[in-house]
Design a protein around this motif. Sequence first.
Motif, mmCIF file in Angstrom:
data_model
loop_
_atom_site.group_PDB
_atom_site.id
_atom_site.type_symbol
_atom_site.label_atom_id
_atom_site.label_comp_id
_atom_site.label_asym_id
_atom_site.label_seq_id
_atom_site.Cartn_x
_atom_site.Cartn_y
_atom_site.Cartn_z
ATOM 1 N N THR A 145 36.862 44.562 39.126
ATOM 2 C CA THR A 145 37.016 43.540 40.249
ATOM 3 C C THR A 145 38.463 43.712 40.682
ATOM 4 O OG1 THR A 145 35.224 42.098 39.430
ATOM 5 C CG2 THR A 145 36.809 41.094 41.201
ATOM 6 N N ILE A 146 38.694 43.941 41.962
ATOM 7 C CA ILE A 146 40.272 44.061 42.470
ATOM 8 C C ILE A 146 40.081 43.155 43.767
ATOM 9 C CG2 ILE A 146 41.855 45.560 43.740
ATOM 10 C CD1 ILE A 146 40.393 47.928 41.896
ATOM 11 N N SER A 147 41.085 42.319 43.693
ATOM 12 C CA SER A 147 41.065 41.306 44.894
ATOM 13 C C SER A 147 42.075 41.649 45.933
ATOM 14 C CB SER A 147 41.633 39.702 44.067
ATOM 15 O OG SER A 147 42.835 39.995 43.372
ATOM 16 N N GLY A 148 42.682 42.769 45.954
ATOM 17 C CA GLY A 148 43.287 43.443 46.843
ATOM 18 C C GLY A 148 42.871 44.915 47.069
ATOM 19 N N ASP A 149 43.734 45.680 47.204
ATOM 20 C CA ASP A 149 43.479 47.148 47.619
ATOM 21 C C ASP A 149 43.221 48.185 46.288
ATOM 22 O OD1 ASP A 149 43.988 46.319 50.250
ATOM 23 O OD2 ASP A 149 46.047 46.940 50.203
ATOM 24 N N LEU A 150 42.327 49.059 46.523
ATOM 25 C CA LEU A 150 42.180 50.185 45.669
ATOM 26 C C LEU A 150 42.713 51.238 46.278
ATOM 27 C CD1 LEU A 150 41.051 51.117 43.128
ATOM 28 C CD2 LEU A 150 38.724 51.599 44.413
ATOM 29 N N ASN A 151 43.597 51.882 45.482
ATOM 30 C CA ASN A 151 44.124 53.135 46.113
ATOM 31 C C ASN A 151 43.974 54.379 44.972
ATOM 32 O OD1 ASN A 151 45.660 52.574 48.596
ATOM 33 N ND2 ASN A 151 46.483 50.940 47.208
ATOM 34 N N ILE A 152 43.065 55.290 45.370
ATOM 35 C CA ILE A 152 43.019 56.515 44.301
ATOM 36 C C ILE A 152 43.979 57.639 44.979
ATOM 37 C CG2 ILE A 152 41.246 58.062 43.192
ATOM 38 C CD1 ILE A 152 39.186 56.006 43.956
ATOM 39 N N THR A 161 28.646 57.643 33.274
ATOM 40 C CA THR A 161 27.179 57.545 33.270
ATOM 41 C C THR A 161 26.560 56.084 33.062
ATOM 42 O OG1 THR A 161 27.361 57.843 30.906
ATOM 43 C CG2 THR A 161 27.020 59.868 32.517
ATOM 44 N N ASN A 162 27.612 54.973 32.908
ATOM 45 C CA ASN A 162 26.968 53.540 32.788
ATOM 46 C C ASN A 162 26.940 52.939 34.145
ATOM 47 O OD1 ASN A 162 26.679 53.096 29.824
ATOM 48 N ND2 ASN A 162 28.863 53.588 29.725
ATOM 49 N N ASN A 163 27.499 53.604 35.233
ATOM 50 C CA ASN A 163 27.356 53.172 36.551
ATOM 51 C C ASN A 163 28.024 51.823 36.951
ATOM 52 O OD1 ASN A 163 25.705 55.708 37.374
ATOM 53 N ND2 ASN A 163 24.136 54.814 36.292
ATOM 54 N N TYR A 164 29.319 51.576 36.244
ATOM 55 C CA TYR A 164 29.916 50.482 36.131
ATOM 56 C C TYR A 164 30.168 49.939 37.787
ATOM 57 C CZ TYR A 164 30.453 50.601 31.283
ATOM 58 O OH TYR A 164 30.162 50.869 29.903
ATOM 59 N N ALA A 165 29.979 48.744 38.289
ATOM 60 C CA ALA A 165 30.170 48.341 39.469
ATOM 61 C C ALA A 165 31.639 48.237 39.764
ATOM 62 C CB ALA A 165 29.266 46.833 39.570
ATOM 63 N N LEU A 166 31.958 48.334 41.012
ATOM 64 C CA LEU A 166 33.222 47.954 41.607
ATOM 65 C C LEU A 166 33.274 47.236 42.725
ATOM 66 C CD1 LEU A 166 35.168 51.793 41.926
ATOM 67 C CD2 LEU A 166 36.140 49.542 40.982
ATOM 68 N N ASN A 167 34.066 45.969 42.384
ATOM 69 C CA ASN A 167 33.976 45.238 43.625
ATOM 70 C C ASN A 167 35.634 44.941 44.132
ATOM 71 O OD1 ASN A 167 31.613 44.022 42.584
ATOM 72 N ND2 ASN A 167 32.376 43.241 41.032
ATOM 73 N N VAL A 168 35.760 45.217 45.481
ATOM 74 C CA VAL A 168 37.103 45.333 45.888
ATOM 75 C C VAL A 168 37.184 44.437 47.227
ATOM 76 C CG1 VAL A 168 38.633 47.042 47.179
ATOM 77 C CG2 VAL A 168 37.179 47.522 45.155
ATOM 78 N N SER A 169 38.237 43.503 47.152
ATOM 79 C CA SER A 169 38.328 42.649 48.279
ATOM 80 C C SER A 169 39.444 43.149 49.427
ATOM 81 C CB SER A 169 38.965 41.306 47.669
ATOM 82 O OG SER A 169 38.056 40.574 46.964
ATOM 83 N N GLY A 170 39.981 44.179 49.200
ATOM 84 C CA GLY A 170 40.932 44.750 50.278
ATOM 85 C C GLY A 170 40.387 45.936 50.783
ATOM 86 N N ASN A 171 41.466 46.942 51.020
ATOM 87 C CA ASN A 171 41.200 48.119 51.591
ATOM 88 C C ASN A 171 40.900 49.060 50.629
ATOM 89 O OD1 ASN A 171 42.215 47.390 53.959
ATOM 90 N ND2 ASN A 171 44.210 47.915 53.565
ATOM 91 N N TRP A 172 39.841 50.105 50.966
ATOM 92 C CA TRP A 172 39.564 51.208 49.977
ATOM 93 C C TRP A 172 40.136 52.391 50.586
ATOM 94 C CZ3 TRP A 172 35.855 51.617 45.685
ATOM 95 C CH2 TRP A 172 35.535 53.055 45.433
ATOM 96 N N THR A 173 40.865 53.138 49.656
ATOM 97 C CA THR A 173 41.485 54.201 49.963
ATOM 98 C C THR A 173 41.484 55.341 49.024
ATOM 99 O OG1 THR A 173 43.062 52.974 51.140
ATOM 100 C CG2 THR A 173 43.817 55.454 50.845
ATOM 101 N N THR A 174 40.725 56.608 49.184
ATOM 102 C CA THR A 174 40.688 57.733 48.492
ATOM 103 C C THR A 174 41.438 59.004 48.860
ATOM 104 O OG1 THR A 174 38.534 56.903 47.819
ATOM 105 C CG2 THR A 174 39.050 59.137 47.080
#
Length: 300
Positions: A145-152, A161-174
């Motif tokens: 859980t990221i309450s701001g931006d995610l930058n890859i 392979t466990n397919n863990y969930a990602l929760n992002v409240s800000g921008n998604w940048t790849t």
Amino acid sequence: TAPGGFSTSGAATLSNNITTTDTTLSIGSNLIIGEAATPTLAAGSGAITMSGTTDGVTGGSAETLTVNTTGAVTFTGAVGTGVSTMLTTLTITNSAALLFSSTINITGALAQTNAATGTTTFSNTVAVASATFRGTTINLGGTTTISGDLNITVGTLDVTTNNYALNVSGNWTTAGTFTARAGTVTLTGTGAGGTITSGGSSFYNLTQNGSGGTYTLQDPLVVSNNLTITAGTLDTKNAVNNAVSVAGTWSNSGTFTPRSGTVTLNGTNQTISGSTTFYNLTKSITSAYTLTFPASATQT
């Protein structure tokens, strides 16, 4: 500075830097960062190991920890407790393996840079205010859980392979690679300025669920399974009209702003639920498949 290495068998409270010269730096139990301190642990090419929990002290100001080495870094215990006046920011630069064996819960930024071939592994849940990953392979180990931006920025972020969930409240940048596998990304921002930059990576399940929020596409969006707009607005961007392709279910109970863009449904048997206004809608097939519309909703 400790040229011959540095180790403790018990807990340590740290307010200043510790530097070793290409030798191991080891904290044998809990590491506590002193009030409002911003220390750096540096080990040259040596390994750095924290065997207990890593956190700050309760007080009026937050603490920051920086870790620098070309060797391996291991956090055996939990990092942070999610208290804004304790450890809030963690910055790590290394070239070998980086392992978090327990949870991460900090109210500031997590920044990771791996300049070589080391793999970063999260073995449990992660909760941070923002995350920047610059590495080779970053493997999730629990719901993140990221309450701001995610930058890859560089490298690959893998839900494993466990397919863990990602929760992002800000921008998604790849700018690197996102390996979605069969996982779900949920965007929960409620502001008007959210952006999605896929960088050529696809999502498996993508859900937007931020009441009043808008996410604007910065490049084409590819969803290899379900796209769900639960709340908020998904915008293809004015004058750009980014394309959207979905291989599973299209579900919209929020708002989709198509501009002059094209939505392509390229799965097998697919369903559109909710009411959506499209500009161009294409169903791409190689055999006879069914596209199902609910009788109670309107598609225009």
